[in-house]
Design a protein around this motif. Structure first.
Motif, PDB file in Angstrom:
ATOM      1  N   LEU A 158       0.831  -1.212   0.000  1.00 53.24           N
ATOM      2  CA  LEU A 158       0.000   0.000   0.000  1.00 53.24           C
ATOM      3  C   LEU A 158       0.862   1.259   0.000  1.00 53.24           C
ATOM      4  N   ALA A 159       1.990   1.211   0.697  1.00 55.06           N
ATOM      5  CA  ALA A 159       2.896   2.367   0.704  1.00 55.06           C
ATOM      6  C   ALA A 159       3.478   2.597  -0.688  1.00 55.06           C
ATOM      7  N   PHE A 160       3.866   1.508  -1.366  1.00 50.09           N
ATOM      8  CA  PHE A 160       4.414   1.645  -2.725  1.00 50.09           C
ATOM      9  C   PHE A 160       3.340   2.076  -3.720  1.00 50.09           C
ATOM     10  N   THR A 161       2.106   1.710  -3.470  1.00 51.62           N
ATOM     11  CA  THR A 161       1.008   2.090  -4.360  1.00 51.62           C
ATOM     12  C   THR A 161       0.895   3.615  -4.470  1.00 51.62           C
ATOM     13  N   GLY A 162       1.209   4.302  -3.406  1.00 48.68           N
ATOM     14  CA  GLY A 162       1.131   5.754  -3.414  1.00 48.68           C
ATOM     15  C   GLY A 162       2.123   6.408  -4.362  1.00 48.68           C
ATOM     16  N   ALA A 163       3.164   5.693  -4.741  1.00 47.95           N
ATOM     17  CA  ALA A 163       4.162   6.260  -5.647  1.00 47.95           C
ATOM     18  C   ALA A 163       3.745   6.160  -7.105  1.00 47.95           C
ATOM     19  N   ALA A 164       2.836   5.263  -7.419  1.00 51.56           N
ATOM     20  CA  ALA A 164       2.409   5.085  -8.800  1.00 51.56           C
ATOM     21  C   ALA A 164       1.329   6.108  -9.145  1.00 51.56           C
ATOM     22  N   PRO A 165       1.570   6.926 -10.180  1.00 58.16           N
ATOM     23  CA  PRO A 165       0.558   7.924 -10.541  1.00 58.16           C
ATOM     24  C   PRO A 165      -0.640   7.267 -11.225  1.00 58.16           C
ATOM     25  N   LEU A 166      -1.785   7.813 -10.949  1.00 58.87           N
ATOM     26  CA  LEU A 166      -3.003   7.350 -11.606  1.00 58.87           C
ATOM     27  C   LEU A 166      -3.153   8.098 -12.923  1.00 58.87           C
ATOM     28  N   ALA A 167      -3.547   7.394 -13.929  1.00 62.07           N
ATOM     29  CA  ALA A 167      -3.753   8.016 -15.237  1.00 62.07           C
ATOM     30  C   ALA A 167      -5.215   8.425 -15.347  1.00 62.07           C
ATOM     31  N   LEU A 168      -5.487   9.659 -15.004  1.00 57.02           N
ATOM     32  CA  LEU A 168      -6.847  10.166 -15.087  1.00 57.02           C
ATOM     33  C   LEU A 168      -6.930  11.138 -16.248  1.00 57.02           C
ATOM     34  N   GLY A 183      -7.848  14.209 -18.474  1.00 53.64           N
ATOM     35  CA  GLY A 183      -8.237  15.581 -18.185  1.00 53.64           C
ATOM     36  C   GLY A 183      -7.531  16.202 -16.998  1.00 53.64           C
ATOM     37  N   MET A 184      -6.681  15.467 -16.323  1.00 55.01           N
ATOM     38  CA  MET A 184      -5.965  16.006 -15.161  1.00 55.01           C
ATOM     39  C   MET A 184      -4.617  16.550 -15.625  1.00 55.01           C
ATOM     40  N   ALA A 185      -4.336  17.801 -15.281  1.00 52.94           N
ATOM     41  CA  ALA A 185      -3.072  18.416 -15.656  1.00 52.94           C
ATOM     42  C   ALA A 185      -1.921  17.868 -14.821  1.00 52.94           C
ATOM     43  N   HIS A 186      -2.199  17.530 -13.573  1.00 55.42           N
ATOM     44  CA  HIS A 186      -1.179  17.021 -12.673  1.00 55.42           C
ATOM     45  C   HIS A 186      -1.423  15.536 -12.422  1.00 55.42           C
ATOM     46  N   SER A 187      -0.361  14.827 -12.117  1.00 57.10           N
ATOM     47  CA  SER A 187      -0.531  13.414 -11.775  1.00 57.10           C
ATOM     48  C   SER A 187      -1.137  13.306 -10.377  1.00 57.10           C
ATOM     49  N   VAL A 188      -1.936  12.291 -10.196  1.00 56.91           N
ATOM     50  CA  VAL A 188      -2.601  12.051  -8.923  1.00 56.91           C
ATOM     51  C   VAL A 188      -2.096  10.721  -8.392  1.00 56.91           C
ATOM     52  N   HIS A 189      -1.776  10.693  -7.122  1.00 51.67           N
ATOM     53  CA  HIS A 189      -1.280   9.481  -6.479  1.00 51.67           C
ATOM     54  C   HIS A 189      -2.243   9.083  -5.369  1.00 51.67           C
ATOM     55  N   MET A 190      -2.391   7.793  -5.184  1.00 53.97           N
ATOM     56  CA  MET A 190      -3.228   7.285  -4.078  1.00 53.97           C
ATOM     57  C   MET A 190      -2.346   7.182  -2.840  1.00 53.97           C
ATOM     58  N   VAL A 191      -2.103   8.301  -2.220  1.00 53.77           N
ATOM     59  CA  VAL A 191      -1.167   8.345  -1.101  1.00 53.77           C
ATOM     60  C   VAL A 191      -1.866   8.059   0.218  1.00 53.77           C
ATOM     61  N   GLY A 192      -1.106   7.519   1.128  1.00 56.92           N
ATOM     62  CA  GLY A 192      -1.567   7.364   2.492  1.00 56.92           C
ATOM     63  C   GLY A 192      -2.401   6.131   2.776  1.00 56.92           C
ATOM     64  N   LEU A 193      -2.596   5.265   1.790  1.00 57.09           N
ATOM     65  CA  LEU A 193      -3.415   4.071   2.053  1.00 57.09           C
ATOM     66  C   LEU A 193      -2.787   3.201   3.134  1.00 57.09           C
ATOM     67  N   HIS A 194      -1.465   3.166   3.171  1.00 54.89           N
ATOM     68  CA  HIS A 194      -0.791   2.362   4.201  1.00 54.89           C
ATOM     69  C   HIS A 194      -1.060   2.940   5.588  1.00 54.89           C
ATOM     70  N   LYS A 195      -1.170   4.255   5.689  1.00 51.90           N
ATOM     71  CA  LYS A 195      -1.480   4.871   6.979  1.00 51.90           C
ATOM     72  C   LYS A 195      -2.899   4.522   7.409  1.00 51.90           C
ATOM     73  N   LEU A 196      -3.807   4.504   6.457  1.00 53.22           N
ATOM     74  CA  LEU A 196      -5.179   4.113   6.758  1.00 53.22           C
ATOM     75  C   LEU A 196      -5.214   2.659   7.218  1.00 53.22           C
ATOM     76  N   PRO A 239       5.004  16.034  -4.116  1.00 49.76           N
ATOM     77  CA  PRO A 239       5.671  14.716  -4.141  1.00 49.76           C
ATOM     78  C   PRO A 239       6.030  14.184  -2.750  1.00 49.76           C
ATOM     79  N   ILE A 240       5.819  14.967  -1.733  1.00 52.07           N
ATOM     80  CA  ILE A 240       6.245  14.564  -0.379  1.00 52.07           C
ATOM     81  C   ILE A 240       5.598  13.263   0.078  1.00 52.07           C
ATOM     82  N   PRO A 241       4.270  13.103  -0.014  1.00 53.20           N
ATOM     83  CA  PRO A 241       3.687  11.879   0.538  1.00 53.20           C
ATOM     84  C   PRO A 241       4.051  10.615  -0.229  1.00 53.20           C
ATOM     85  N   TRP A 242       4.203  10.697  -1.540  1.00 56.36           N
ATOM     86  CA  TRP A 242       4.544   9.456  -2.245  1.00 56.36           C
ATOM     87  C   TRP A 242       6.006   9.098  -2.066  1.00 56.36           C
ATOM     88  N   ILE A 243       6.874  10.091  -1.900  1.00 55.95           N
ATOM     89  CA  ILE A 243       8.276   9.783  -1.584  1.00 55.95           C
ATOM     90  C   ILE A 243       8.355   9.186  -0.181  1.00 55.95           C
TER      91      ILE A 243
END
Length: 141
Positions: free
Chosen positions: A14-24, A26-39, A57-61
């Protein structure tokens, strides 16, 4: 109170999942599913902080670093940090639960002695020692 024991491999994935950007689209910026490991680990405050910093980039790093940390930890260390040491206690108490009360009491006594040694070595605080000791003693009765 912990409901289920946390698995360090799941936490790492789950922690590594936050580093992979989601391909959405219409989004100008990449979105990451960060913090799932904390949840998953029940650290809800940190999860909110990760979400608030989600467009940096702080939470995915940090997630990648934490994922590596989870994997390099010894299982007992992970259990101590995120399962409040219950996994080791469960293992040491499982066999006595099938045997008579006297044997169970002796194992709890040994576990309390181990906890006391950890307290004397400065690895756990007085408060942590008292919490663990009470949990162990509650299992006798």
């Amino acid at each position: 109170m912990i409901q289920t024991l946390k698995n360090r491999k799941i936490a790492a994935v789950l922690a590594f999942t936050g580093a992979a950007p989601l391909a959405l689209p219409g989004m100008a910026h990449s979105v990451h599913m960060v913090g799932l490991h904390k949840l998953y680990l029940g650290q809800y405050g940190w999860f909110v902080i990760y979400l608030l910093l989600g467009f940096t980039p702080i939470p995915w790093i940090a997630g990648v670093l934490e994922g590596v940390w989870y994997l390099v930890q010894e299982p007992e260390e992970f259990d101590w940090n995120f399962n409040q040491g219950l996994a080791a206690t469960e293992i040491s108490l499982q066999a006595p639960l099938r045997s008579p009360q006297a044997s169970r009491t002796l194992d709890v006594t040994d576990a309390v002695r181990e906890l006391d040694q950890l307290r004397q070595d400065g690895l756990i605080s007085e408060y942590e020692f008292e919490q663990k000791r009470r949990k162990l003693i509650d299992r006798i009765g």
